[in-house]
Motif scaffolding. Sequence first.
Motif, PDB file in Angstrom:
ATOM      1  N   GLU B   8      38.123  40.007  41.410  1.00 45.43           N
ATOM      2  CA  GLU B   8      37.240  39.307  40.458  1.00 45.43           C
ATOM      3  C   GLU B   8      35.795  39.341  40.930  1.00 45.43           C
ATOM      4  O   GLU B   8      34.864  39.296  40.137  1.00 45.43           O
ATOM      5  CB  GLU B   8      37.671  37.836  40.326  1.00 45.43           C
ATOM      6  CG  GLU B   8      39.137  37.636  39.985  1.00 45.43           C
ATOM      7  CD  GLU B   8      39.384  37.719  38.490  1.00 45.43           C
ATOM      8  OE1 GLU B   8      38.426  37.559  37.726  1.00 45.43           O
ATOM      9  OE2 GLU B   8      40.551  37.961  38.103  1.00 45.43           O
ATOM     10  N   GLN B   9      35.613  39.360  42.248  1.00 47.43           N
ATOM     11  CA  GLN B   9      34.259  39.336  42.805  1.00 47.43           C
ATOM     12  C   GLN B   9      34.332  40.068  44.139  1.00 47.43           C
ATOM     13  O   GLN B   9      35.242  39.822  44.928  1.00 47.43           O
ATOM     14  CB  GLN B   9      33.830  37.876  43.040  1.00 47.43           C
ATOM     15  CG  GLN B   9      32.440  37.727  43.591  1.00 47.43           C
ATOM     16  CD  GLN B   9      32.115  36.266  43.935  1.00 47.43           C
ATOM     17  OE1 GLN B   9      32.950  35.374  43.799  1.00 47.43           O
ATOM     18  NE2 GLN B   9      30.893  36.037  44.383  1.00 47.43           N
ATOM     19  N   TYR B  62      34.185  37.006  48.149  1.00 46.71           N
ATOM     20  CA  TYR B  62      35.247  37.849  47.591  1.00 46.71           C
ATOM     21  C   TYR B  62      36.197  36.945  46.827  1.00 46.71           C
ATOM     22  O   TYR B  62      36.499  35.836  47.278  1.00 46.71           O
ATOM     23  CB  TYR B  62      35.989  38.556  48.726  1.00 46.71           C
ATOM     24  CG  TYR B  62      37.159  39.410  48.285  1.00 46.71           C
ATOM     25  CD1 TYR B  62      36.946  40.622  47.646  1.00 46.71           C
ATOM     26  CD2 TYR B  62      38.472  39.001  48.515  1.00 46.71           C
ATOM     27  CE1 TYR B  62      38.018  41.413  47.246  1.00 46.71           C
ATOM     28  CE2 TYR B  62      39.545  39.792  48.122  1.00 46.71           C
ATOM     29  CZ  TYR B  62      39.308  40.991  47.483  1.00 46.71           C
ATOM     30  OH  TYR B  62      40.362  41.774  47.091  1.00 46.71           O
ATOM     31  N   THR B 103      39.187  32.363  46.254  1.00 47.88           N
ATOM     32  CA  THR B 103      37.785  32.683  46.527  1.00 47.88           C
ATOM     33  C   THR B 103      37.475  32.478  47.999  1.00 47.88           C
ATOM     34  O   THR B 103      37.761  31.421  48.564  1.00 47.88           O
ATOM     35  CB  THR B 103      36.833  31.799  45.690  1.00 47.88           C
ATOM     36  OG1 THR B 103      37.209  31.904  44.321  1.00 47.88           O
ATOM     37  CG2 THR B 103      35.386  32.246  45.866  1.00 47.88           C
ATOM     38  N   SER B 143      35.276  46.847  44.063  1.00 50.41           N
ATOM     39  CA  SER B 143      34.280  46.262  43.171  1.00 50.41           C
ATOM     40  C   SER B 143      35.002  45.333  42.211  1.00 50.41           C
ATOM     41  O   SER B 143      36.201  45.502  41.964  1.00 50.41           O
ATOM     42  CB  SER B 143      33.576  47.341  42.347  1.00 50.41           C
ATOM     43  OG  SER B 143      33.039  48.332  43.180  1.00 50.41           O
ATOM     44  N   ALA B 144      34.238  44.391  41.643  1.00 49.84           N
ATOM     45  CA  ALA B 144      34.821  43.502  40.634  1.00 49.84           C
ATOM     46  C   ALA B 144      35.422  44.358  39.522  1.00 49.84           C
ATOM     47  O   ALA B 144      34.812  45.334  39.087  1.00 49.84           O
ATOM     48  CB  ALA B 144      33.753  42.566  40.088  1.00 49.84           C
TER      49      ALA B 144
END
Lengths: 232, 326
Positions: B8-9, B62, B103, B143-144
Motif C-alpha cells: 500500500e505504501q 511501509y 504500517t 512500489s505502492a
Amino acid sequence: MSAHLEVVAYGDAGLLVAVRHPEREQRWVTAQAIAAALARTPPPGLVDVVATYEDVFVAFDPLSTDHEAISDAIRGADLATDEPPAARTFTVPVLYGGEHGPDLADVADGLGLSASELVERHASAAWTVRFRGSPAATPFMDGPAWPRSVPRMRDPRTAVPPGSVALSGQQCAVYTVQSPGGWRLIGRTPLGFVDRTRDDLVPYRPGDVLRFVAVDRDRFDELADSLLEPDP
Amino acid sequence: MTVVLHVEQAGFAAVQDLGRPGHGGVGIAGNGAADAHAARLANTLVGNAPGRPLVEVTGSAYAFTSSADVLVAVTGAAERVSVGGAVQPAGELLTVPAGSRVTVEAPARGWRSYVAVNGLIDSASTLGSVAPDSLLGVGTRLSAGDTLTLRTRYAGLDHPHSRVPVFRLSAPRAELGAVDVTAGPELDEFGADALDGEYEVSPQSDQVGLRLLGPAPERSASTEILSRGVPVGAVEVPPGGGLLVLLRGRLVTAGYPVIGVATTVSVDRLGQVRPRDTLTFSRRTNDEAVAALRRRDSALGALAVRVRAALTSSGIGHVLDDGQPP
C-alpha cells in the motif's frame, strides 16, 4: 624457490594471505594455486576466496571455524596437485574510439602515441586474465608495458556501458555490466561476457588470454547479442 | 495456501534475504540484508528459517495488507507497528487479520526495518538469492500497488475455545552506538590514535559503503597496495580524505590501506546508520569480536526455541519452517 606466505587476520571472519617471492609471476601463480586448492578441498566453514595478483582474501564463518584452522588449511594446501588448466584464448572484437572509446585520443596522447598506434599495440598484444573482479567477473588483465601508467579519471563516470574496453595503470579490463567506473575507455566490444545462469558467470578463468581485434561499425552491429566464447 | 500481499505504501523497500556469499572469486558481492541479524530475528519470530525472503524497508515508511490472515514480525529500526490502526510492538510475532493494514512508520532512530511473514514469498532468485544487486541488475524493488505472492501453511487461528494469543517473545531491537573494529593489515602504518575521532556519515553513502567525513589518518608508509580482496566491514583510507567503510554490496577488490575491519556484529550495526549520523569506533580483539557474535547467536537460538514453543502451544506448530516449501 618456493613462495613465503604472510597470513594475517582480516576481520573476525577473514584472513589475508600475502605471497612473498622475488618474482611477480610466481606470486600470482601461488596466489591462484591457493585459491584453486581451497576450492578443491574446502576446509569446514570456508565461505569465500578471492585471489588477485599476489594476495588471497579468505572469508570464513567464525561460528564454525577460526583464524587458526583456516590458516592451517592455507599453509597445508597442496599447491601442486594438478597442472593448471591450459590457457585458452578468446578473440574479442572491438570498435575503438568514437562514442564507444571516448578517452582513446587522450590516453594515446598521455602515452606519447597516436590513437592508431595505441590501437595497434593494444590489439596486437596477448592480455592475460590475472583475476576476475567487480563488477560481475570483470577480467583484470595485464599485457604490454606502456611507457607510463594510464591515470584514472578524476571524476569517475556514473554509468560505463557494458563491453567497454578500459585501461588504468598497466592494466586492461572489459566492463562486463553497466556500472560506475573511473578507468579510461578506449573502445567497446559488442560481445556479451556474462551469462547469469552460469555459476561462474563468464567463460574465462585466470590465466586465459584475451586478444582484441579492431572491427568497424557494421561488424560491431552484426555481432551485437553474441556471447564471448573461447577460440576453437 | 497462497496469499496475496498488497503493497500500500513503499518509500524505499525491496525483497531481501541473506545474500549470495561465496562468489567473491568472480567479483560478486554477497549483498543481502544490511542488518542481517535483524532479518534473521524477523524470520525466526514468524517461524521461518532465518534466510527466507522478507521485506527490507530503508529510511522510510511501509504498509501492506494481505488477502488472508498472516503471521507477521517487524524488526530492526522500527519501534512499533500499526495493525488495523492498533499499535503493536516491533520485535514480536503478530497475528494480522485479512485486510488489516500493517504500517511500519519511517524510523526515528536506526535506518532499516525488516518485515517477515510466515511462509515463502515468491521472488526471482539469482545465484541462490533474491537479494538486489544493482551491478548484476537483479532484485525486486517494491512500489505502492505491487503485490507479492506468499505460500504459507498458516490458515488463521480457528480454535473455537482459544482466543487469539498475544505473544510475548520480545526480540531485541537493533543496537546502535560505537562500531567495534579489529585491526586491519595496515593499521601499523597509521598512528595509534588512527580511529579515535568522530566521523559524520556522508549522504553519499549507499549499500556499497559508508563515506565518513572526519579526520584523515596519516599513513607513514607509501608502498603501493595492489588490488586485493577486501572484507565487508573494511575501514579504508582513500586518498581523498575521510574514511570508507565497506558494506555488503562492496566491490570485491580494492587497493586502499585497510586500518580496521568492523566485527561481524558491527557490520549489522552499520546497516542501521543514517546519513549525517555521528560514528565512532571501538577497538576489539578478534576473540572479543567472536565472543560477542557467539552471545548474539545463542540469543537467536533461544528465541527460535521460544517461538517453536509458542506456536506449538497455540496449535499452529505446523507453520514452523521445516525446510520444505509450504
